[in-house]
Design an enzyme around this catalytic site. Structure first.
Site, PDB file in Angstrom:
ATOM      1  N   HIS A 363      30.534  25.366   4.742  1.00 29.80           N
ATOM      2  CA  HIS A 363      29.607  25.827   3.701  1.00 29.80           C
ATOM      3  C   HIS A 363      30.290  26.268   2.423  1.00 29.80           C
ATOM      4  O   HIS A 363      29.623  26.826   1.540  1.00 29.80           O
ATOM      5  CB  HIS A 363      28.774  27.004   4.197  1.00 29.80           C
ATOM      6  CG  HIS A 363      27.880  26.695   5.340  1.00 29.80           C
ATOM      7  ND1 HIS A 363      26.555  26.376   5.187  1.00 29.80           N
ATOM      8  CD2 HIS A 363      28.126  26.644   6.661  1.00 29.80           C
ATOM      9  CE1 HIS A 363      26.022  26.158   6.375  1.00 29.80           C
ATOM     10  NE2 HIS A 363      26.956  26.307   7.296  1.00 29.80           N
ATOM     11  N   LYS A 554      20.685  35.788  -6.732  1.00 28.01           N
ATOM     12  CA  LYS A 554      21.589  35.292  -5.692  1.00 28.01           C
ATOM     13  C   LYS A 554      22.697  36.309  -5.563  1.00 28.01           C
ATOM     14  O   LYS A 554      22.767  37.257  -6.344  1.00 28.01           O
ATOM     15  CB  LYS A 554      22.158  33.915  -6.065  1.00 28.01           C
ATOM     16  CG  LYS A 554      22.769  33.861  -7.475  1.00 28.01           C
ATOM     17  CD  LYS A 554      23.306  32.480  -7.810  1.00 28.01           C
ATOM     18  CE  LYS A 554      22.241  31.487  -8.203  1.00 28.01           C
ATOM     19  NZ  LYS A 554      22.075  30.365  -7.297  1.00 28.01           N
ATOM     20  N   ARG A 555      23.583  36.137  -4.562  1.00 30.93           N
ATOM     21  CA  ARG A 555      24.719  37.046  -4.478  1.00 30.93           C
ATOM     22  C   ARG A 555      25.500  37.035  -5.794  1.00 30.93           C
ATOM     23  O   ARG A 555      25.563  36.019  -6.486  1.00 30.93           O
ATOM     24  CB  ARG A 555      25.638  36.621  -3.329  1.00 30.93           C
ATOM     25  CG  ARG A 555      25.109  36.998  -1.968  1.00 30.93           C
ATOM     26  CD  ARG A 555      24.974  38.502  -1.817  1.00 30.93           C
ATOM     27  NE  ARG A 555      26.252  39.141  -1.690  1.00 30.93           N
ATOM     28  CZ  ARG A 555      26.727  39.665  -0.569  1.00 30.93           C
ATOM     29  NH1 ARG A 555      26.014  39.639   0.539  1.00 30.93           N
ATOM     30  NH2 ARG A 555      27.916  40.237  -0.534  1.00 30.93           N
ATOM     31  N   LYS A 560      29.376  32.025  -9.460  1.00 27.73           N
ATOM     32  CA  LYS A 560      27.953  31.781  -9.700  1.00 27.73           C
ATOM     33  C   LYS A 560      27.567  32.093 -11.156  1.00 27.73           C
ATOM     34  O   LYS A 560      26.470  31.785 -11.597  1.00 27.73           O
ATOM     35  CB  LYS A 560      27.102  32.587  -8.725  1.00 27.73           C
ATOM     36  CG  LYS A 560      27.267  32.136  -7.266  1.00 27.73           C
ATOM     37  CD  LYS A 560      26.459  33.007  -6.323  1.00 27.73           C
ATOM     38  CE  LYS A 560      26.726  32.731  -4.845  1.00 27.73           C
ATOM     39  NZ  LYS A 560      26.071  31.500  -4.349  1.00 27.73           N
ATOM     40  N   THR A 662      20.514  26.868  -2.001  1.00 28.44           N
ATOM     41  CA  THR A 662      19.205  26.626  -1.396  1.00 28.44           C
ATOM     42  C   THR A 662      18.135  27.351  -2.193  1.00 28.44           C
ATOM     43  O   THR A 662      16.972  26.953  -2.181  1.00 28.44           O
ATOM     44  CB  THR A 662      19.163  27.100   0.076  1.00 28.44           C
ATOM     45  OG1 THR A 662      19.734  28.409   0.152  1.00 28.44           O
ATOM     46  CG2 THR A 662      19.933  26.164   0.966  1.00 28.44           C
ATOM     47  N   LYS A 666      14.134  26.377  -3.467  1.00 24.65           N
ATOM     48  CA  LYS A 666      12.942  27.231  -3.346  1.00 24.65           C
ATOM     49  C   LYS A 666      12.214  27.320  -4.679  1.00 24.65           C
ATOM     50  O   LYS A 666      10.982  27.255  -4.738  1.00 24.65           O
ATOM     51  CB  LYS A 666      13.343  28.626  -2.840  1.00 24.65           C
ATOM     52  CG  LYS A 666      13.873  28.597  -1.412  1.00 24.65           C
ATOM     53  CD  LYS A 666      14.688  29.832  -1.038  1.00 24.65           C
ATOM     54  CE  LYS A 666      15.533  29.511   0.198  1.00 24.65           C
ATOM     55  NZ  LYS A 666      16.553  30.537   0.496  1.00 24.65           N
TER      56      LYS A 666
HETATM   57  C1  26W Z   1      33.944  35.617   6.231  1.00 23.79           C
HETATM   58  C2  26W Z   1      33.498  35.778   4.818  1.00 23.79           C
HETATM   59  C3  26W Z   1      32.516  34.742   4.491  1.00 23.79           C
HETATM   60  C4  26W Z   1      31.176  35.003   4.738  1.00 23.79           C
HETATM   61  C5  26W Z   1      30.245  34.051   4.452  1.00 23.79           C
HETATM   62  C6  26W Z   1      32.915  33.543   3.974  1.00 23.79           C
HETATM   63  C7  26W Z   1      31.980  32.589   3.690  1.00 23.79           C
HETATM   64  C8  26W Z   1      30.652  32.840   3.935  1.00 23.79           C
HETATM   65  C9  26W Z   1      29.600  31.814   3.666  1.00 23.79           C
HETATM   66  C10 26W Z   1      30.122  30.443   3.961  1.00 23.79           C
HETATM   67  C11 26W Z   1      29.093  31.939   2.277  1.00 23.79           C
HETATM   68  C12 26W Z   1      27.827  31.184   2.097  1.00 23.79           C
HETATM   69  O1  26W Z   1      26.769  31.691   2.403  1.00 23.79           O
HETATM   70  N1  26W Z   1      27.897  29.957   1.580  1.00 23.79           N
HETATM   71  C13 26W Z   1      26.704  29.305   1.118  1.00 23.79           C
HETATM   72  O2  26W Z   1      26.136  28.503   2.137  1.00 23.79           O
HETATM   73  C14 26W Z   1      24.897  27.968   1.714  1.00 23.79           C
HETATM   74  C15 26W Z   1      24.264  27.270   2.891  1.00 23.79           C
HETATM   75  O3  26W Z   1      24.927  26.088   3.175  1.00 23.79           O
HETATM   76  C16 26W Z   1      25.075  27.070   0.521  1.00 23.79           C
HETATM   77  O4  26W Z   1      23.820  26.643   0.085  1.00 23.79           O
HETATM   78  C17 26W Z   1      25.774  27.814  -0.603  1.00 23.79           C
HETATM   79  O5  26W Z   1      26.073  26.946  -1.663  1.00 23.79           O
HETATM   80  C18 26W Z   1      27.042  28.456  -0.094  1.00 23.79           C
HETATM   81  O6  26W Z   1      27.628  29.286  -1.077  1.00 23.79           O
END
Ligand code: 26W
Length: 817
Positions: A363, A554-555, A560, A662, A666
């Site tokens: 992701h 968003k975060r 971003k 995503t 929406k």
């Molecule tokens: C361990 C720290 C950590 C936590 C969460 C590293 C990475 C993440 C996720 C991978 C971050 C995340 O939510 N990524 C998002 O995933 C979505 C679903 O596929 C995508 O639509 C977003 O672009 C992507 O940033």
């Protein structure tokens, strides 16, 4: 065949009301004469849980009797949002509930607002997992979601004096009403200890773990109904409980309080969700959480498989385990451990099974988000798993050496263990080597994986790499959050779009109907009025519903580029001040989102936005032309309020950095127009809605790379662009922080002196132009309405039903029961 209790013969609304009252009295112990709203909410939830559990039992029997191949979706995060309205819609009980509640003197909307959502995820990844469970249920897939029952979810965000303040999110304080806590249903999870090697009577080399610490995993089940199909899946979340052996032992040790402290330490494992998005903490507790989820889940999978009494080599034919990111990737060595150490399969047999059982979704390509663990930590916490990883690596590198005899450097690049001054276990390498499928989440992102991030692995395993563009559930993200628009759509094309989103295409003939236009815009304006009211209540700011609602939620992360947005806001502000009349389209800027508590720059940008908001909102020269609002605690509940009221959706990540997005989907589904970069799923949205129905701008990802490798100089943009220069000088000079003139210097420094890693300045000018195009388009309300309708009608592809169906067919090899 099913001998579950028959439904009573009374009217559904009446029987629902009787159930609510019964729960008020017998489950909640309250007087049925005048229950309060929260009590009514809980009783209604319990009444729905009754119906869900019946359907779940029946669904489980179906899966079992057909001996279907099962999908296990493992995720450290789920972000389901409030359940009440969702479950009512899925069960087809909305009107009945409304009637029952009215009878009792309550409104459904008020009662639904009593629900506090479980924030068991950070953002995109967790929310995607929940959309997918919804679709798996709607497609009747034999699937299970597995995660962690965090006692505290993502923190509650307050904005105090412009700053983010974090508060604990005690989502369980009101008790649980949707789940079943299965306190008799626990698995032991074993950490630490030493590996003992020994030779058994048959002369085999054996491995076992001695002196391990055991923690128990207790199942908490929540139900996910399909859309009006009587099918219900479960999301099983594990909660840590102290081990039973321990409870016996502390009577003997005499150290009662010390023993209790240990008990607390055990239960810490599921205490809190790590609030980092895209940058791992690297803490021991986090790795413990990962193994805790994995170990308990694999025990569940193995237990169900054993009941079949078939050979282990049938495991991949009957099960697929999906890894949502690398977070649960330790499942690969854990399954190997069970097969080799406990079931006594040979390594080759076990590995053959493993690699056919796991599938992995990536992701993110941000280098800092790729998970690595210090080898020492791994050895201490999971000593046997580290040995297994080493053996996987040894055999893998042996094969690679044979495949690429002339490229010795490839070995270091693909090794599961990074060897430098310190040694690190690379979780993405483990996930790729141990899975039969590796997918990205948008076409663009999947190409980047093959071409750069995992290029070596693509050469080694080209057949494993594939794309599954993300999707969102239309039940929550249109029907539920925007009921009036959903109703208008259904009135014209019927309700089939709810489970076949491509049907929205049928709206296209109506874009030329004046009546439909008017109705469409009326619904959207009413949504904007409601959001304006919310903003007045929460922030005390009056905004004009007729203004252009420009939304960036968003975060918070530098990639971003909320900063790019606020630079443009300031530029507009300057135009209003210097040449009144030059800005003709009134705008309401809405920001929302959380920053990781330890992410200094993201928090600082939140503070900058709030300072800019204060300056602009209180400047009498601006009037109604510009308002800036920061809504605190962005979450699923808040997204559902904001999205239906948005005109312009900001999706402006640096090209190549947003895997998919995503939120972008929406907004477009609800008729907002996108302003965005050539990144992630924006590109596919453009291909579907048409280039003339959204506003793309900025560098392409290969241009970003080229500019970087040629030596990007952000100062050049600053020097050449006087409008940009004025904006940056104001921030650096304390215009928005008069009592602390240096407050936002760091922000400007990061752009001018520290390389502007996210190319904010490089994209500024084309963003400003595109924003002007958007404003011009908004002036022609009829044309805007047309764009809005075309966006909605062409978003069918982005349903999570489509996405999950692709996973089911291309990766999992399962079909609906
Ligand atoms: C361990 C720290 C950590 C936590 C969460 C590293 C990475 C993440 C996720 C991978 C971050 C995340 O939510 N990524 C998002 O995933 C979505 C679903 O596929 C995508 O639509 C977003 O672009 C992507 O940033």
């Amino acid at each position: 065949k099913s001998r579950l209790p028959e439904a009573p013969a009374t009217r559904p609304a009446e029987s629902l009301k009787q159930d609510i009252l019964r729960h008020v009295l017998y489950s909640l112990g309250r007087d049925t004469e005048r229950p309060d709203r929260q009590t009514v909410f809980r009783a209604l939830a319990l009444s729905l849980r009754d119906r869900l559990v019946e359907k779940w039992i029946a669904s489980q029997r179906d899966i079992y009797s057909r001996s279907s191949k099962r999908v296990y979706y493992l995720s450290l995060e789920f972000l389901p949002g409030p359940f009440l309205r969702e479950n009512l819609i899925a069960l087809g009980l909305e009107n009945e509930a409304r009637e029952a509640l009215t009878d009792m003197g309550f409104g459904l909307d008020d009662v639904a607002d009593e629900e506090y959502e479980p924030g068991l995820g950070n953002g995109g990844l967790g929310r995607l997992a929940s959309c997918y469970l919804d679709s798996m249920a709607t497609l009747r897939l034999p699937a299970y979601g597995y995660g962690i029952h965090y006692a505290y979810g993502i923190f509650y965000q307050l904005i105090k004096e412009g700053r983010q303040v974090e508060r604990a999110d005690n989502w369980l304080r009101g008790g649980t009403h949707w789940e079943f806590e299965r306190s008799h249903y626990v698995h032991p999870v074993r950490f630490y200890g030493q590996v003992r090697e020994w030779v058994d009577e048959q002369g085999r080399l054996r491995h076992s773990l001695e002196n391990a610490t055991t923690v128990m995993a207790m199942a908490c089940d929540m139900f996910i109904p399909g859309h009006k199909n009587d099918y219900v899946l479960n999301m099983r979340l594990w909660a840590a409980k102290t081990s039973r052996e321990f409870e016996f032992s502390f009577f003997n040790t005499g150290d009662y309080i010390g023993a209790v402290e240990e008990k607390i330490r055990d239960e810490n494992i599921s205490m809190v969700l790590y609030p980092n998005d895209e940058a791992p903490e690297g803490k021991e507790l986090r790795l413990k959480q990962q193994f805790f989820l994995v170990s308990a889940t694999i025990q569940d999978i193995v237990r169900r498989f054993r009941k079949k009494g078939i050979a282990w080599d049938q495991l991949p034919r009957k099960n697929v385990i999906h890894l949502n990111e690398t977070h649960p990737a330790v499942a690969i060595p854990e399954l190997m451990r069970i097969l080799v150490d406990e079931e006594l399969l040979t390594w080759e047999e076990a590995w053959y099974i493993c690699v056919r059982t796991f599938a992995y979704t990536n992701h993110t390509v941000l280098p800092e988000a790729l998970e690595v663990w210090p080898e020492d930590l791994f050895r201490r916490l999971l000593p046997r798993h580290l040995q297994i990883i080493h053996e996987i690596n040894r055999r893998f590198l042996h094969d690679v050496r044979r495949q690429f005899p002339n490229d010795p450097n490839i070995l270091g690049r693909v090794s599961l263990v990074h060897e430098g001054e310190s040694r690190w276990v690379r979780m993405s390498h483990l996930a790729i080597v141990g899975s039969f499928s590796v997918n990205g989440v948008s076409a663009h992102h999947s190409e980047i994986l093959k071409e750069s991030v995992f290029h070596d692995f693509y050469k080694i395993f080209p057949e494993r790499f594939n794309n599954k563009t993300n999707g969102i559930t239309p039940r929550r993200w249109l029907r539920q959050c925007n009921p009036t628009l959903a109703w208008l759509i259904t009135e014209h094309i019927g309700p089939e779009w709810l489970t076949d989103l491509a049907q929205l295409k049928k709206l296209e003939p109506y874009v030329n109907s004046e009546g439909f236009h008017r109705a469409w815009m009326e619904v959207r304006l009413r949504n904007k009025h409601k959001l304006a009211e919310y903003i007045r209540d929460k922030n005390g700011i009056t905004v004009m519903p007729e203004s252009l609602f420009d939304v960036h939620v968003k975060r918070f992360h530098e990639y971003k580029r909320q900063l790019l947005n606020v630079l443009h806001v300031i530029a507009l502000y300057n135009r209003i001040r210097s040449s009144p009349g030059s800005v003709t389209v009134p705008r309401t800027y809405i920001f929302g989102g959380k920053a990781a508590p330890g992410y200094y720059m993201a928090k600082h940008i939140i503070r900058l936005i709030n300072s800019v908001a204060y300056t602009i909102n209180t400047d009498p020269r601006v009037g109604d032309l510009l308002k800036v609002v920061f809504l605190q605690n962005y979450c699923v509940t808040l997204a559902e309020r904001i999205i239906p009221a948005t005109d312009l959706s900001e999706q402006i990540s640096t090209a190549g950095m947003e895997a998919s997005g995503t939120g972008n989907m929406k907004f477009a589904l609800n008729g907002a127009i996108t302003i965005g970069t050539h990144d992630g799923a924006n590109i596919e949205i453009m291909e579907h809605v048409g280039n003339e129905n959204l506003f793309l701008f900025g560098l392409l990802s290969h241009e970003v790379n080229e500019m970087r490798s040629q030596g990007y100089n952000p100062r050049l943009f600053y020097e050449r662009d006087s409008e940009l220069r004025e904006v940056l000088d104001m921030i650096a000079g304390g215009f928005f922080s008069p009592s602390e003139p240096h407050l936002f210097r760091d922000v400007v420094e990061s752009l001018l002196n520290h390389g502007d890693r996210y190319m904010v300045l490089a994209d500024f000018r084309s963003y400003v132009y595109r924003q002007q195009d958007a404003a011009n388009a908004f002036m022609d309300q009829a044309a805007w309405a047309r764009m809005s309708m075309l966006n909605t009608s062409r978003m069918g592809f982005f349903s999570s039903d489509r996405a999950v169906d692709e996973y089911a067919k291309d990766i999992w090899g399962v079909s609906g029961v």
